[in-house]
Design a protein around this motif. Structure first.
Motif, short mmCIF file in Angstrom:
data_model
loop_
_atom_site.label_atom_id
_atom_site.label_comp_id
_atom_site.label_asym_id
_atom_site.label_seq_id
_atom_site.Cartn_x
_atom_site.Cartn_y
_atom_site.Cartn_z
N UNK A 189 -6.50 9.00 -10.79
CA UNK A 189 -6.55 7.66 -11.40
C UNK A 189 -5.66 6.70 -10.62
N UNK A 190 -4.50 7.16 -10.18
CA UNK A 190 -3.60 6.33 -9.37
C UNK A 190 -4.29 5.92 -8.07
N UNK A 217 2.75 -4.76 2.90
CA UNK A 217 3.10 -4.75 1.48
C UNK A 217 1.91 -5.05 0.57
N UNK A 218 0.98 -5.85 1.04
CA UNK A 218 -0.19 -6.20 0.24
C UNK A 218 -1.43 -5.41 0.63
N UNK A 237 -8.07 -3.36 -3.86
CA UNK A 237 -8.28 -3.65 -2.43
C UNK A 237 -7.09 -3.26 -1.56
N UNK A 238 -6.45 -2.16 -1.92
CA UNK A 238 -5.36 -1.62 -1.11
C UNK A 238 -5.79 -0.24 -0.61
N UNK A 239 -5.11 0.25 0.40
CA UNK A 239 -5.39 1.57 0.95
C UNK A 239 -4.26 2.51 0.57
N UNK A 272 4.43 0.00 -3.62
CA UNK A 272 4.00 -0.81 -2.49
C UNK A 272 4.70 -0.32 -1.22
N UNK A 273 4.32 -0.89 -0.10
CA UNK A 273 4.86 -0.45 1.19
C UNK A 273 6.38 -0.58 1.25
#
Length: 88
Positions: A72-73, A33-34, A81-83, A58-59
């Motif tokens: 942009x998204x 989720x993070x 710092x997310x994939x 989120x996941x």
């Protein structure tokens, strides 16, 4: 010595089989989720128009932001710092 190794392998296999049911549905949904987010087109909720925007989720499916372009998204996800992950 051989018998001891074979017995150890059997114990690991039995333990692994028991561990498969440890995650609840909520726990499974919280995985990543993070760490991960996905992008999909959604109707623009802020305006009374048929315009589509690119929502970031989120996941677990929580909508966290919307952008006018996919690029942009994607950049916003990486900036936090997310994939980004593909959803089909």
């Amino acid at each position: 010595m051989t018998n001891r190794t074979a017995n150890h392998d059997t114990e690991i296999t039995q333990r692994d089989a028991q561990d498969t049911g440890l995650l609840s549905n909520v726990d499974f949904a919280m995985l990543g989720i993070h760490d991960f987010a996905y992008i999909r087109q959604v109707p623009n909720a802020e305006e009374d128009s048929d315009e589509m925007v690119f929502g970031v989720f989120t996941a677990d499916g929580t909508h966290i932001a919307s952008f006018e372009s996919h690029a942009v998204a994607d950049a916003a996800i990486r900036q936090h710092d997310m994939e980004p992950r593909a959803v089909h």
